[in-house]
Design a protein around this motif. Structure first.
Motif, PDB file in Angstrom:
ATOM      1  N   ARG A 183      38.581  37.618  41.026  1.00 44.43           N
ATOM      2  CA  ARG A 183      38.406  36.665  42.139  1.00 44.43           C
ATOM      3  C   ARG A 183      39.660  36.605  43.006  1.00 44.43           C
ATOM      4  NH1 ARG A 183      38.813  30.999  42.141  1.00 44.43           N
ATOM      5  NH2 ARG A 183      40.813  31.452  41.123  1.00 44.43           N
ATOM      6  N   ASP A 184      40.828  36.549  42.375  1.00 48.34           N
ATOM      7  CA  ASP A 184      42.079  36.475  43.138  1.00 48.34           C
ATOM      8  C   ASP A 184      42.297  37.749  43.970  1.00 48.34           C
ATOM      9  OD1 ASP A 184      42.491  34.009  42.007  1.00 48.34           O
ATOM     10  OD2 ASP A 184      43.881  34.726  40.458  1.00 48.34           O
ATOM     11  N   ARG A 185      41.989  38.902  43.367  1.00 51.11           N
ATOM     12  CA  ARG A 185      42.179  40.165  44.081  1.00 51.11           C
ATOM     13  C   ARG A 185      41.245  40.260  45.284  1.00 51.11           C
ATOM     14  NH1 ARG A 185      41.271  43.131  40.229  1.00 51.11           N
ATOM     15  NH2 ARG A 185      39.145  43.862  40.704  1.00 51.11           N
ATOM     16  N   THR A 186      39.971  39.913  45.079  1.00 54.88           N
ATOM     17  CA  THR A 186      39.015  39.966  46.197  1.00 54.88           C
ATOM     18  C   THR A 186      39.333  38.908  47.244  1.00 54.88           C
ATOM     19  OG1 THR A 186      37.504  38.548  44.928  1.00 54.88           O
ATOM     20  CG2 THR A 186      37.172  40.927  44.764  1.00 54.88           C
ATOM     21  N   ARG A 219      34.225  42.162  52.628  1.00 59.62           N
ATOM     22  CA  ARG A 219      35.270  41.613  51.770  1.00 59.62           C
ATOM     23  C   ARG A 219      34.990  40.148  51.415  1.00 59.62           C
ATOM     24  NH1 ARG A 219      37.976  45.587  49.290  1.00 59.62           N
ATOM     25  NH2 ARG A 219      38.388  47.311  50.767  1.00 59.62           N
ATOM     26  N   GLN A 220      34.414  39.423  52.366  1.00 66.56           N
ATOM     27  CA  GLN A 220      34.064  38.018  52.092  1.00 66.56           C
ATOM     28  C   GLN A 220      32.971  37.916  51.037  1.00 66.56           C
ATOM     29  OE1 GLN A 220      32.393  35.920  55.417  1.00 66.56           O
ATOM     30  NE2 GLN A 220      32.816  33.893  54.518  1.00 66.56           N
ATOM     31  N   GLN A 221      31.966  38.776  51.139  1.00 69.11           N
ATOM     32  CA  GLN A 221      30.880  38.748  50.161  1.00 69.11           C
ATOM     33  C   GLN A 221      31.378  39.146  48.768  1.00 69.11           C
ATOM     34  OE1 GLN A 221      27.863  37.536  50.675  1.00 69.11           O
ATOM     35  NE2 GLN A 221      28.462  37.055  52.802  1.00 69.11           N
ATOM     36  N   ALA A 222      32.309  40.125  48.735  1.00 63.34           N
ATOM     37  CA  ALA A 222      32.882  40.513  47.446  1.00 63.34           C
ATOM     38  C   ALA A 222      33.667  39.357  46.839  1.00 63.34           C
ATOM     39  CB  ALA A 222      33.775  41.738  47.617  1.00 63.34           C
ATOM     40  N   TYR A 223      34.384  38.613  47.705  1.00 63.37           N
ATOM     41  CA  TYR A 223      35.136  37.448  47.211  1.00 63.37           C
ATOM     42  C   TYR A 223      34.195  36.368  46.679  1.00 63.37           C
ATOM     43  CZ  TYR A 223      37.289  32.876  47.669  1.00 63.37           C
ATOM     44  OH  TYR A 223      37.692  31.569  47.449  1.00 63.37           O
ATOM     45  N   LEU A 224      33.128  36.079  47.422  1.00 65.28           N
ATOM     46  CA  LEU A 224      32.177  35.058  46.981  1.00 65.28           C
ATOM     47  C   LEU A 224      31.496  35.466  45.675  1.00 65.28           C
ATOM     48  CD1 LEU A 224      30.565  34.060  50.415  1.00 65.28           C
ATOM     49  CD2 LEU A 224      32.320  32.824  49.098  1.00 65.28           C
ATOM     50  N   ALA A 225      31.175  36.765  45.544  1.00 60.74           N
ATOM     51  CA  ALA A 225      30.560  37.237  44.304  1.00 60.74           C
ATOM     52  C   ALA A 225      31.525  37.091  43.139  1.00 60.74           C
ATOM     53  CB  ALA A 225      30.118  38.694  44.450  1.00 60.74           C
ATOM     54  N   ALA A 226      32.814  37.391  43.377  1.00 56.11           N
ATOM     55  CA  ALA A 226      33.817  37.230  42.318  1.00 56.11           C
ATOM     56  C   ALA A 226      33.989  35.765  41.948  1.00 56.11           C
ATOM     57  CB  ALA A 226      35.151  37.839  42.764  1.00 56.11           C
ATOM     58  N   GLN A 229      41.319  37.830  52.605  1.00 60.05           N
ATOM     59  CA  GLN A 229      42.240  37.113  53.476  1.00 60.05           C
ATOM     60  C   GLN A 229      43.021  38.096  54.360  1.00 60.05           C
ATOM     61  OE1 GLN A 229      42.189  33.719  53.377  1.00 60.05           O
ATOM     62  NE2 GLN A 229      43.358  33.820  55.288  1.00 60.05           N
ATOM     63  N   ARG A 230      43.407  39.257  53.797  1.00 62.67           N
ATOM     64  CA  ARG A 230      44.142  40.270  54.573  1.00 62.67           C
ATOM     65  C   ARG A 230      43.276  40.839  55.691  1.00 62.67           C
ATOM     66  NH1 ARG A 230      45.065  43.262  50.744  1.00 62.67           N
ATOM     67  NH2 ARG A 230      43.657  45.029  51.134  1.00 62.67           N
ATOM     68  N   TYR A 231      42.025  41.135  55.344  1.00 63.96           N
ATOM     69  CA  TYR A 231      41.114  41.662  56.360  1.00 63.96           C
ATOM     70  C   TYR A 231      40.827  40.618  57.437  1.00 63.96           C
ATOM     71  CZ  TYR A 231      39.897  46.196  54.320  1.00 63.96           C
ATOM     72  OH  TYR A 231      39.928  47.498  53.876  1.00 63.96           O
TER      73      TYR A 231
END
Length: 380
Positions: free
Chosen positions: A138-141, A169-176, A146-148
């Motif tokens: 979760r932290d990595r995604t 990248r947002q969807q990957a973060y939400l999934a994590a 945030q960088r993107y």
């Protein structure tokens, strides 16, 4: 007792008339009769009130109904009827095989539950590791998103990151983030399962331990022991019978070895004269001619004929106004036990109070005369 007194007076009158050659006239006979009425009446009143006597007396004892606490087939009845046994001696045994099988089953279930406790700890450790891994993902995604997002915001149309890449990248973060929540929930469930204890013991283990204890208790109840010193009488239990734990169907009657106790039923007009510690004497039909001594233990504070219990039935007058007597408990002397009478024998009792003590001598004489009469046949 009153008849003996009248017969004694009659015998004395006949002897006096014969010895002194007193003629039977209209003066001498009525005088003797009237004198007898006065003398005997006064003695009876004084004795019955101050030194009461009753022919309704009996040795009482307590019997203990023996019944098993578990259902089973009788396999052995080693007790001998009417023989003194000690506390803890075996009365009878039930087939233990079904209860031993239940004990083995509970032991196996308990062993399996105890093995599950390390497994629960391992599951908790695994859940914690999964949570840590999900948090790292979760932290990595989150950082990548945030960088993107920052690059897209600063570069605008000239940004190297497209809108689609930022959204991915947002969807990957939400999934994590969702995976982390699932991991947290799994860790909490594993922790609750591992920390679920009662008195420091896992609840499943404690529950199965209590079931094992109950099974062991039931197994112990297949051997029925004597509760105290005493004996059993009229044993009808035999091998092959099925003993059932029903209060209304005892399989054996146990008689505890206790101090002898006599109970006499006295007229109520004299009970106020009686008190604990008064001297008493009694005779039994089983041993004519012998008078036993005793001491009043207690005048029972209740009379059964006046009892009333709440129920749905109305009570009529005949219930409360039946003829009744007061019960008096008497402790016999130690010599009484030496005769080894059958328990429950009947007798006659006289109690001597501190009032008009000199009149008690007549009561003692009459009681002994009653004991001699028992050589011929018992009066009741």
């Amino acid at each position: 007792m009153d008849l003996l007194l009248i017969l004694t007076y009659t015998g004395m009158c006949i002897a006096i008339f014969k010895i002194f050659n007193i003629p039977l006239t209209k003066w001498t006979v009525p005088t003797a009769v009237l004198g007898g009425v006065i003398i005997i009446g006064a003695l009876i009143i004084l004795m019955n009130y101050n030194h009461p006597y009753t022919a309704n007396a009996r040795q009482v004892y307590t019997s203990v109904p023996i019944m098993p606490l578990v259902r089973g087939k009788v396999i052995d009845v080693p007790v001998e009827p009417n023989r003194l046994i000690k506390a803890g001696d075996v009365l009878f045994k039930l087939d233990p095989e079904p209860f031993e099988a239940i004990v083995r089953q509970r032991q196996a279930e308990l062993a399996a539950a105890q093995q599950q406790v390390p497994q629960l700890y391992a599951q908790l450790a695994s859940a914690k590791a999964t949570t840590a891994s999900a948090k790292a993902v979760r932290d990595r995604t989150q950082q990548a998103y945030q960088r993107y997002a920052d690059g897209r915001k600063k570069g605008g149309k000239n940004s190297p990151f497209s809108e689609l890449e930022v959204e991915n990248r947002q969807q990957a973060y939400l999934a994590a983030e969702a995976q982390l929540q699932v991991a947290d929930a799994n860790e909490m469930r594993a922790q609750l399962a591992y920390e679920s204890t009662f008195d420091g013991v896992n609840t499943s283990v404690a529950s199965l331990q209590s079931q094992l204890d109950k099974a062991l208790f039931d197994l112990e109840q297949t051997v029925i022991h004597a509760p105290t010193d005493g004996y059993v009488t009229q044993v009808g239990l035999r091998k092959g019978m099925v003993a059932v734990p029903m209060p209304l169907r005892p399989v054996m009657t146990f008689i505890p070895k206790e101090e002898a106790m006599f109970v006499g039923a006295f007229w109520e007009n004299s009970i106020k004269r009686l008190k604990s510690g008064d001297q008493a004497e009694f005779i039994v039909s089983a041993q004519p001619g012998i008078v036993f001594k005793g001491t009043v233990r207690q005048v029972m504070p209740t009379i059964a004929e006046g009892e009333f219990q709440a129920n749905g039935n109305l009570r009529g007058a005949e219930t409360f106004f039946k003829h009744s007597r007061a019960l008096v408990i008497i402790d016999p002397e130690e010599r009484f036990d030496e005769f080894h009478f059958p328990m429950g024998i009947s007798g006659h009792v006289a109690i001597y109070t501190d009032h008009f003590h000199h009149v008690s001598v007549i009561r003692k004489v009459l009681l002994r005369m009653q004991g001699w009469v028992n050589y011929i046949f018992p009066f009741h």
